[in-house]
Design an enzyme around this catalytic site. Sequence first.
Site, PDB file in Angstrom:
ATOM      1  N   GLU A   1      -3.622 -10.368   4.031  1.00 15.80           N
ATOM      2  CA  GLU A   1      -2.950  -9.788   5.196  1.00 15.80           C
ATOM      3  C   GLU A   1      -1.631 -10.514   5.436  1.00 15.80           C
ATOM      4  O   GLU A   1      -1.435 -11.640   4.965  1.00 15.80           O
ATOM      5  CB  GLU A   1      -3.843  -9.924   6.432  1.00 15.80           C
ATOM      6  CG  GLU A   1      -5.124  -9.133   6.355  1.00 15.80           C
ATOM      7  CD  GLU A   1      -4.886  -7.655   6.092  1.00 15.80           C
ATOM      8  OE1 GLU A   1      -4.118  -7.010   6.822  1.00 15.80           O
ATOM      9  OE2 GLU A   1      -5.462  -7.133   5.126  1.00 15.80           O
TER      10      GLU A   1
ATOM     11  N   LYS B   1     -13.636  -4.957   9.636  1.00 17.60           N
ATOM     12  CA  LYS B   1     -14.201  -3.938   8.733  1.00 17.60           C
ATOM     13  C   LYS B   1     -15.666  -3.672   9.074  1.00 17.60           C
ATOM     14  O   LYS B   1     -16.123  -2.526   9.074  1.00 17.60           O
ATOM     15  CB  LYS B   1     -14.063  -4.403   7.279  1.00 17.60           C
ATOM     16  CG  LYS B   1     -12.613  -4.418   6.792  1.00 17.60           C
ATOM     17  CD  LYS B   1     -12.492  -5.144   5.470  1.00 17.60           C
ATOM     18  CE  LYS B   1     -11.057  -5.122   4.955  1.00 17.60           C
ATOM     19  NZ  LYS B   1     -10.847  -6.041   3.825  1.00 17.60           N
TER      20      LYS B   1
ATOM     21  N   VAL C   1       0.833  -1.211   0.000  1.00 19.36           N
ATOM     22  CA  VAL C   1       0.000   0.000   0.000  1.00 19.36           C
ATOM     23  C   VAL C   1       0.868   1.262   0.000  1.00 19.36           C
ATOM     24  O   VAL C   1       0.642   2.194  -0.799  1.00 19.36           O
ATOM     25  CB  VAL C   1      -0.963   0.010   1.216  1.00 19.36           C
ATOM     26  CG1 VAL C   1      -1.833   1.260   1.188  1.00 19.36           C
ATOM     27  CG2 VAL C   1      -1.827  -1.241   1.231  1.00 19.36           C
TER      28      VAL C   1
ATOM     29  N   ASP D   1     -10.653 -10.350   9.387  1.00 19.14           N
ATOM     30  CA  ASP D   1     -10.502  -9.102   8.628  1.00 19.14           C
ATOM     31  C   ASP D   1     -11.880  -8.507   8.287  1.00 19.14           C
ATOM     32  O   ASP D   1     -12.115  -7.307   8.474  1.00 19.14           O
ATOM     33  CB  ASP D   1      -9.696  -9.397   7.345  1.00 19.14           C
ATOM     34  CG  ASP D   1      -9.545  -8.187   6.451  1.00 19.14           C
ATOM     35  OD1 ASP D   1      -8.671  -7.352   6.715  1.00 19.14           O
ATOM     36  OD2 ASP D   1     -10.326  -8.067   5.473  1.00 19.14           O
TER      37      ASP D   1
ATOM     38  N   VAL E   1     -11.349  -0.012   4.862  1.00 18.75           N
ATOM     39  CA  VAL E   1     -12.515  -0.851   4.526  1.00 18.75           C
ATOM     40  C   VAL E   1     -12.778  -0.777   3.021  1.00 18.75           C
ATOM     41  O   VAL E   1     -12.943   0.317   2.466  1.00 18.75           O
ATOM     42  CB  VAL E   1     -13.783  -0.381   5.289  1.00 18.75           C
ATOM     43  CG1 VAL E   1     -14.952  -1.320   4.997  1.00 18.75           C
ATOM     44  CG2 VAL E   1     -13.536  -0.300   6.783  1.00 18.75           C
TER      45      VAL E   1
HETATM   46  P1  NAP Z   1       3.224  -4.822   3.550  1.00 17.16           P
HETATM   47  O1  NAP Z   1       3.325  -4.959   2.082  1.00 17.16           O
HETATM   48  O2  NAP Z   1       3.696  -5.963   4.400  1.00 17.16           O
HETATM   49  O3  NAP Z   1       4.024  -3.484   3.973  1.00 17.16           O
HETATM   50  C1  NAP Z   1       4.331  -3.171   5.287  1.00 17.16           C
HETATM   51  C2  NAP Z   1       5.411  -2.095   5.284  1.00 17.16           C
HETATM   52  O4  NAP Z   1       5.682  -1.698   6.611  1.00 17.16           O
HETATM   53  C3  NAP Z   1       6.738  -2.560   4.681  1.00 17.16           C
HETATM   54  O5  NAP Z   1       7.318  -1.530   3.934  1.00 17.16           O
HETATM   55  C4  NAP Z   1       7.590  -2.859   5.912  1.00 17.16           C
HETATM   56  O6  NAP Z   1       8.978  -2.666   5.705  1.00 17.16           O
HETATM   57  C5  NAP Z   1       7.085  -1.816   6.880  1.00 17.16           C
HETATM   58  N1  NAP Z   1       7.236  -2.213   8.278  1.00 17.16           N
HETATM   59  C6  NAP Z   1       6.659  -3.269   8.899  1.00 17.16           C
HETATM   60  N2  NAP Z   1       7.035  -3.311  10.188  1.00 17.16           N
HETATM   61  C7  NAP Z   1       7.863  -2.267  10.380  1.00 17.16           C
HETATM   62  C8  NAP Z   1       8.589  -1.773  11.484  1.00 17.16           C
HETATM   63  N3  NAP Z   1       8.515  -2.374  12.684  1.00 17.16           N
HETATM   64  N4  NAP Z   1       9.357  -0.685  11.324  1.00 17.16           N
HETATM   65  C9  NAP Z   1       9.430  -0.065  10.125  1.00 17.16           C
HETATM   66  N5  NAP Z   1       8.746  -0.460   9.031  1.00 17.16           N
HETATM   67  C10 NAP Z   1       7.985  -1.558   9.158  1.00 17.16           C
HETATM   68  O7  NAP Z   1       1.718  -4.520   3.999  1.00 17.16           O
HETATM   69  P2  NAP Z   1       0.543  -3.865   3.125  1.00 17.16           P
HETATM   70  O8  NAP Z   1      -0.161  -4.935   2.350  1.00 17.16           O
HETATM   71  O9  NAP Z   1       1.063  -2.673   2.423  1.00 17.16           O
HETATM   72  O10 NAP Z   1      -0.474  -3.464   4.283  1.00 17.16           O
HETATM   73  C11 NAP Z   1      -0.246  -2.335   5.085  1.00 17.16           C
HETATM   74  C12 NAP Z   1      -1.524  -1.982   5.862  1.00 17.16           C
HETATM   75  O11 NAP Z   1      -2.571  -1.721   4.921  1.00 17.16           O
HETATM   76  C13 NAP Z   1      -2.051  -3.098   6.768  1.00 17.16           C
HETATM   77  O12 NAP Z   1      -2.617  -2.514   7.915  1.00 17.16           O
HETATM   78  C14 NAP Z   1      -3.152  -3.747   5.925  1.00 17.16           C
HETATM   79  O13 NAP Z   1      -4.159  -4.354   6.716  1.00 17.16           O
HETATM   80  C15 NAP Z   1      -3.699  -2.538   5.217  1.00 17.16           C
HETATM   81  N6  NAP Z   1      -4.386  -2.833   3.955  1.00 17.16           N
HETATM   82  C16 NAP Z   1      -3.780  -3.568   2.998  1.00 17.16           C
HETATM   83  C17 NAP Z   1      -4.444  -3.793   1.809  1.00 17.16           C
HETATM   84  C18 NAP Z   1      -3.831  -4.615   0.702  1.00 17.16           C
HETATM   85  O14 NAP Z   1      -4.535  -4.865  -0.284  1.00 17.16           O
HETATM   86  N7  NAP Z   1      -2.568  -5.019   0.805  1.00 17.16           N
HETATM   87  C19 NAP Z   1      -5.710  -3.255   1.610  1.00 17.16           C
HETATM   88  C20 NAP Z   1      -6.295  -2.481   2.612  1.00 17.16           C
HETATM   89  C21 NAP Z   1      -5.608  -2.277   3.788  1.00 17.16           C
HETATM   90  P3  NAP Z   1       9.796  -3.581   4.655  1.00 17.16           P
HETATM   91  O15 NAP Z   1       9.260  -3.205   3.301  1.00 17.16           O
HETATM   92  O16 NAP Z   1      11.211  -3.182   4.835  1.00 17.16           O
HETATM   93  O17 NAP Z   1       9.491  -5.007   5.018  1.00 17.16           O
HETATM   94  N1  HSE Z   2      -6.656  -8.633   3.202  1.00 23.63           N
HETATM   95  C1  HSE Z   2      -7.658  -7.707   2.842  1.00 23.63           C
HETATM   96  C2  HSE Z   2      -8.596  -8.331   1.823  1.00 23.63           C
HETATM   97  C3  HSE Z   2      -7.013  -6.471   2.262  1.00 23.63           C
HETATM   98  O1  HSE Z   2      -8.265  -9.382   1.272  1.00 23.63           O
HETATM   99  O2  HSE Z   2      -9.669  -7.780   1.590  1.00 23.63           O
HETATM  100  C4  HSE Z   2      -7.963  -5.361   2.133  1.00 23.63           C
HETATM  101  O3  HSE Z   2      -8.359  -4.885   3.378  1.00 23.63           O
END
Ligand code: NAP
Ligand code: HSE
Length: 431
Positions: free
Chosen positions: A189, A204, A13, A200, A131
């Site tokens: 996730e 939401k 994200v 999840d 959400v």
């Molecule tokens: P992700 O790809 O795992 O990215 C997490 C990021 O946070 C990475 O850049 C990671 O660093 C960094 N990070 C994690 N722990 C850290 C720490 N202790 N100190 C510093 N940096 C740290 O996760 P994501 O999919 O982007 O999701 C992020 C959030 O958005 C979550 O809350 C998720 O529920 C929400 N979300 C995701 C989606 C989706 O479709 N993916 C949709 C809606 C909401 P590194 O890159 O160095 O590992």
């Molecule tokens: N893990 C979540 C999903 C990301 O699959 O809908 C979006 O919140």
Amino acid sequence: MAIGIGLIGMGVVGGGVARILRDREREFKDVRGLDLDIRKVAVRDLSKPRAIDLFPDRFTTNPMDVVADPTIQIVVEVMGGVDAAYDLVLAALQNGKDVVTANKALLAERGDSLFEAAVQNNVGLGFEASVCGGIPIIQTLSQGLVANDIQSLYGILNGTTNYILTRMTEAGADFDPMLKEAQDKGFAEADPTMDIDGTDAAQKLALLCRLAFRQRVSSGDILKEGISHITALDIDFARELGYTIKLLGIARVVGNRIEARVHPAFVPHHALLADIRNEFNAVEIVGSAVDAQVFYGKGAGELPTASAVVADLIAIAERRKAGLGPAGAPLAPLPEADLVPIGDIQTGSYCRLTVYDKPGVLAQVAALFAGENISIETVIQHGRSETEGGTVPLIMITHDAPEAAMQRAITRIGNLSAVTEKPQIIRILHP
Ligand code: NAP
Ligand code: HSE
């Protein structure tokens, strides 16, 4: 004057947010007069390649550097997790910074004190991305539908499970490779059990309830069931009976109470929600003035989610530029919701039993349903067992019955000597 942005996280994200801010920089400047400057980015691993080029001194492995930086006005938390994210978001709000987060787990579990901190410090806490990814559902409930009493919300709120169920239904695919595909596409996730077991979606739904009913619903109090027990056989029977299996989040007003539940459901083929495929989400909202409205779009993934983060960022930046405080009604304090007890929730059910193919079995099962006052609508048994003393699937569709009665009946049915496997129950949606 430029507005300083700090990103905590540049993964799926955060990377999307950085790309959109870079690609639309000129438009945001020229059309909106907003100069948004990413001043610091916290990540875990400094050696990983990143979505955009930034000077190396803008990266840190200490997220508190972002929160403490006096040149940053808006902090974007896209790191995930609960405890560490809570400390960071709380510190940012207390430091007078607006915060945008995509983290539904954080808000569902610790939202009360964060929404309160935002009110106390007169700063914004945007969470559109938490959400339904790219669908502006938070904006819709907090602004667009304020003229309504919300009567119900029915939604496909999790992209990963919808992707898996769609592919199992349409391609006859197995569960595990489809979960892997959803993870590779960045929908899932960090811990995919949160998607699969319905957590999840329940988080939401709890957030949507806060906006729709202006009451606090704890995600832990929501009836919750995931999809890992759904089999190809259930998908085939659902199709034969005129249904598609979907993981639904449902919240509705029943008398003076709120009913909230997340579970796989038989959705009639003709219902709109049955047609929502792959990682798409959809929410049908019934409001007192507008009646039914449906919101549909990509609920997960890099750019759809980043689109929602950037929408919050721009709204907050515009208010900052105009010298205004946060918009909308405060989300704390709110009264705790009076939820319909889980045992009292009424649904019809599909029951798939694996039984010995011999006389009297159906009568025993029917008697146990009757003992709980559960009425049977349909019974299906195809053919006979091919082996003497073998088993067959026996399908029974029940009329609406309270959850507690259904659970008691199913436990007793599962204990019958003629029933050889744990009974499978999937609730039925009557739209
Ligand atoms: P992700 O790809 O795992 O990215 C997490 C990021 O946070 C990475 O850049 C990671 O660093 C960094 N990070 C994690 N722990 C850290 C720490 N202790 N100190 C510093 N940096 C740290 O996760 P994501 O999919 O982007 O999701 C992020 C959030 O958005 C979550 O809350 C998720 O529920 C929400 N979300 C995701 C989606 C989706 O479709 N993916 C949709 C809606 C909401 P590194 O890159 O160095 O590992
Ligand atoms: N893990 C979540 C999903 C990301 O699959 O809908 C979006 O919140």
